[in-house]
Design a protein around this motif. Sequence first.
Motif, PDB file in Angstrom:
ATOM      1  N   ASP A  92       0.850  -1.189   0.000  1.00  0.00           N
ATOM      2  CA  ASP A  92       0.000   0.000   0.000  1.00  0.00           C
ATOM      3  C   ASP A  92       0.889   1.243   0.000  1.00  0.00           C
ATOM      4  O   ASP A  92       1.310   1.719   1.061  1.00  0.00           O
ATOM      5  N   ALA A  93       1.176   1.748  -1.189  1.00  0.00           N
ATOM      6  CA  ALA A  93       2.119   2.866  -1.323  1.00  0.00           C
ATOM      7  C   ALA A  93       1.642   4.121  -0.609  1.00  0.00           C
ATOM      8  O   ALA A  93       2.456   4.937  -0.162  1.00  0.00           O
ATOM      9  N   GLN A  94       0.343   4.304  -0.502  1.00  0.00           N
ATOM     10  CA  GLN A  94      -0.200   5.541   0.056  1.00  0.00           C
ATOM     11  C   GLN A  94      -0.332   5.517   1.569  1.00  0.00           C
ATOM     12  O   GLN A  94      -0.247   6.563   2.214  1.00  0.00           O
ATOM     13  N   ASN A  95      -0.557   4.340   2.158  1.00  0.00           N
ATOM     14  CA  ASN A  95      -0.908   4.301   3.573  1.00  0.00           C
ATOM     15  C   ASN A  95       0.013   3.473   4.468  1.00  0.00           C
ATOM     16  O   ASN A  95      -0.110   3.540   5.686  1.00  0.00           O
ATOM     17  N   ASP A  96       0.908   2.693   3.894  1.00  0.00           N
ATOM     18  CA  ASP A  96       1.817   1.899   4.717  1.00  0.00           C
ATOM     19  C   ASP A  96       2.613   2.829   5.645  1.00  0.00           C
ATOM     20  O   ASP A  96       3.103   3.881   5.210  1.00  0.00           O
ATOM     21  N   PRO A  97       2.778   2.460   6.927  1.00  0.00           N
ATOM     22  CA  PRO A  97       3.507   3.336   7.863  1.00  0.00           C
ATOM     23  C   PRO A  97       5.009   3.397   7.616  1.00  0.00           C
ATOM     24  O   PRO A  97       5.711   4.205   8.239  1.00  0.00           O
ATOM     25  N   LEU A  98       5.518   2.569   6.728  1.00  0.00           N
ATOM     26  CA  LEU A  98       6.940   2.569   6.369  1.00  0.00           C
ATOM     27  C   LEU A  98       7.825   2.333   7.591  1.00  0.00           C
ATOM     28  O   LEU A  98       8.822   3.025   7.807  1.00  0.00           O
TER      29      LEU A  98
END
Length: 369
Positions: free
Chosen positions: A63-69
Amino acid sequence: MKTILKPILFSGFAIVLAACCGNGDKTGRELLIESLGASVQAGKIMYGHQDDLCYGHAWKVEDAQNDPLERSDVKDVCGHYPAVLGLELGEIELGGDKSLDGVPFALIRRAAVKHVERGGVVTFSWHPRNILTGGTAWDVSSDKVVASVLEGGENHEKFMGWLQIIGDFFDTLRDSGGKRIPFIFRPWHEHTGSWFWWGQKLCTTEQYRALWRTTYDYLAGERGFDNIVWCYSPNLDVDSEGYMERWPGDDIIDIMGLDAYSYNGHEGGIEAACELFRSKLVPTLEYLDRLGKEHGKLIALSETGLEGLTSPDWWTATLYPCIKDYPLVYVLTWRNAHDRPGHFYGPWKGFEYEGDFKKFAEFEQIVLL
């Protein structure tokens, strides 16, 4: 505009790192260079890993937009993020949404900003397609490509469009306050080899320098990016004269880099291969140190690694002995591909030799977040 300076703890070492573009007196470029210089003066070497927040040996961000990284192969092993995050922009020039490694540019943008906000340093590489043939950056079937993108060349306008796309992306790299983040840009690398279309045998010295000048003049001049620290990085098998042969100019370059890989293939086995690497790297770092002092530039091991980490003590017995006596800003190992099991250069949880990286990370000289 008030400058926000963020004190970050790097493995027990406090360093002040610029978190925004500047205060009117100093640019983001100048502030980042000062911070990097402070690290060097303190005798520290920052450890970096390519694409570390985007994917790892057996995982990738979905999830490129929402992943907490928050995932990181390096952090999984030693409890800390790498101090330097390398990211790749290849194929952004085509206008698509993913890099040549299949990473969404939206994710690359978020990873860069997140890492800087954590107190880290970001460096971008760029492997653009062959604008003349349509092939990859590794397509060296023509020695006319660089000439074609320079002023007067048949692909000059198209190439300037590519630089505009790069600039548009760079303009989106902003912190939560809307300020441009400082970062390192390392284009046209490993040019002393001939495996990229801008390599040694594919263009003249004057053409290569003009390629750099065109890139710099557009981004730093026309677009006004004063938050970019510029890195130049030939490859290992070059002497000091060869290193400087195609030097773009003291007014452009901030970091003298070096791309140097340790290879598995050697008739004497992995130990002989590691010894060969040490025998080449140490004298190269010796002259790089001298050149850095002569030109007033920082120096870095901008790419390195051993694919598959086939030596059980590569970190502590091969890499560290080579770098420990030199004022390197950072050392960056290449990526851990999630879709190619043997293509990894950094540590990952469960790897049989991960303990050697832990020992490396615990050296007082080595910096992680």
